[in-house]
Design an enzyme around this catalytic site. Structure first.
Site, PDB file in Angstrom:
ATOM      1  N   ARG A   1       0.880  -1.167   0.000  1.00 50.98           N
ATOM      2  CA  ARG A   1       0.000   0.000   0.000  1.00 50.98           C
ATOM      3  C   ARG A   1       0.923   1.224   0.000  1.00 50.98           C
ATOM      4  NH1 ARG A   1      -1.973  -3.497   4.103  1.00 50.98           N
ATOM      5  NH2 ARG A   1      -4.029  -4.365   3.586  1.00 50.98           N
TER       6      ARG A   1
ATOM      7  N   LYS B   1      -2.192  -2.421   7.903  1.00 51.70           N
ATOM      8  CA  LYS B   1      -3.387  -1.968   8.614  1.00 51.70           C
ATOM      9  C   LYS B   1      -3.417  -2.556  10.019  1.00 51.70           C
ATOM     10  CE  LYS B   1      -6.472  -1.020   4.739  1.00 51.70           C
ATOM     11  NZ  LYS B   1      -7.716  -1.398   4.051  1.00 51.70           N
TER      12      LYS B   1
ATOM     13  N   HIS C   1      -2.249   2.211  -6.134  1.00 57.47           N
ATOM     14  CA  HIS C   1      -2.969   0.968  -5.843  1.00 57.47           C
ATOM     15  C   HIS C   1      -3.053   0.060  -7.071  1.00 57.47           C
ATOM     16  CE1 HIS C   1      -4.714  -0.584  -2.210  1.00 57.47           C
ATOM     17  NE2 HIS C   1      -5.695  -1.150  -2.894  1.00 57.47           N
TER      18      HIS C   1
ATOM     19  N   ARG D   1      -0.231  -2.240  -6.947  1.00 56.01           N
ATOM     20  CA  ARG D   1      -0.503  -3.320  -5.983  1.00 56.01           C
ATOM     21  C   ARG D   1      -1.396  -4.387  -6.629  1.00 56.01           C
ATOM     22  NH1 ARG D   1      -1.048  -4.538  -0.266  1.00 56.01           N
ATOM     23  NH2 ARG D   1      -3.223  -4.891   0.343  1.00 56.01           N
TER      24      ARG D   1
ATOM     25  N   HIS E   1      -3.523  -9.038   3.722  1.00 59.63           N
ATOM     26  CA  HIS E   1      -4.972  -9.138   3.876  1.00 59.63           C
ATOM     27  C   HIS E   1      -5.306  -9.929   5.138  1.00 59.63           C
ATOM     28  CE1 HIS E   1      -5.950  -8.462  -0.673  1.00 59.63           C
ATOM     29  NE2 HIS E   1      -5.765  -7.331  -0.015  1.00 59.63           N
TER      30      HIS E   1
ATOM     31  N   TYR F   1      -8.840 -11.347  -7.090  1.00 60.71           N
ATOM     32  CA  TYR F   1      -7.838 -11.542  -8.138  1.00 60.71           C
ATOM     33  C   TYR F   1      -8.061 -12.843  -8.895  1.00 60.71           C
ATOM     34  CZ  TYR F   1      -5.727  -7.589  -5.829  1.00 60.71           C
ATOM     35  OH  TYR F   1      -5.529  -6.345  -5.293  1.00 60.71           O
TER      36      TYR F   1
END
Length: 199
Positions: free
Chosen positions: A51, A75, A145, A148, A171, A180
Site C-alpha cells: 500500500r 493496517k 494501488h 498493488r 490481507h 484476483y
C-alpha cells in the site's frame, strides 16, 4: 423496508499488463535524482505489493538487500515480512546514492523525501504515479494501488498460490484476495472468446 435492494456488482480491480509495467519502469530518466526516486517508489510498490502508506513509512535502512526481505507495518499496525525483487533493490540503491541531492536540508529518516527534505506525502506519490502511467497504459485508473493490483494479478497468473499472495498483501482474510481469482477467470474467458473458433 422489507424490499431487498439489488446486489451491487463487484468492480474488478484495474491492473497493468506485464509489457506496460516494463514500459513504465523504462520511462524514468536515469540522470534525474527526482526521477530515480520516482522509479524506486514505483519499483518498490510493484515488487512488494505494498500500500502507498506502507511504502512511505519505510526508513532508509528498511531494505535488507542480503535477506531480500522488508518488514512493513500494515493496517492495524500489523507487521509482516515481504520479499523484494532484485530490480527494486537496484532502483532503491540508485536512488539512495542521489537522495541527498533532492533537497538541501533533509529533516527525516524516511526513505522517500520530497524537494523540501520532508517525507513524501501520499498525495505527492499519487501525482508521481499518475504522471508516470500516463501514456503507458489505457487503464482509466492510474494510482499507486494499481501497482498493488498488478503485483497480485501477475503473481496469480504465474502460478503463485492465493494464500501466499494474501499474506504478502497483508490481507486479514483470504476473501479479500479472491477478487484476483475472479480477475484471472474473466481474462481467461476473454482469451477463450477471442481464440476459440466456436466461442
Amino acid at each position: 423496508e422489507n424490499v431487498l435492494s439489488p446486489k451491487k456488482d463487484n468492480n474488478l480491480p484495474s491492473f497493468l499488463l506485464a509489457k506496460e509495467v516494463e514500459n513504465l519502469m523504462d520511462s524514468f530518466d536515469q540522470d534525474s535524482p527526482v526521477q530515480l526516486r520516482n522509479k524506486a517508489l514505483v519499483e518498490l510498490i510493484y515488487s512488494c505489493g505494498l500500500r502507498i502508506s506502507e511504502a512511505l513509512q519505510l526508513n532508509v535502512g528498511a531494505i535488507n538487500s542480503n535477506s531480500r526481505m522488508i518488514k512493513v507495518k500494515g493496517k492495524g499496525n500489523k507487521e509482516r515480512s515481504v520479499p523484494i525483487g532484485e530490480k527494486a533493490i537496484q532502483a532503491i540503491k540508485a536512488y539512495l546514492q542521489v537522495r541527498s541531492s533532492i533537497a538541501e536540508d533533509i529533516v527525516t529518516s524516511q526513505l522517500f523525501i520530497n524537494e523540501s527534505g520532508t517525507p513524501l506525502t501520499s498525495s505527492q506519490s499519487y501525482v508521481i504515479v499518475k504522471n508516470a502511467m500516463t501514456g503507458i497504459t489505457e487503464s482509466p485508473r492510474k494510482s499507486p494501488h494499481i501497482l498493488r493490483h498488478s503485483f497480485a494479478t501477475h503473481l496469480l497468473d504465474n502460478g503463485a498460490d492465493i494464500q501466499s499472495i494474501s499474506e504478502m498483501l497483508g490481507h486479514s482474510s483470504l476473501s479479500s484476495t479472491q477478487v484476483y481469482t475472479h480477475l484471472s477467470i474473466e481474462r481467461l474467458k476473454d482469451d477463450y472468446k477471442k481464440a476459440h473458433p466456436e466461442a
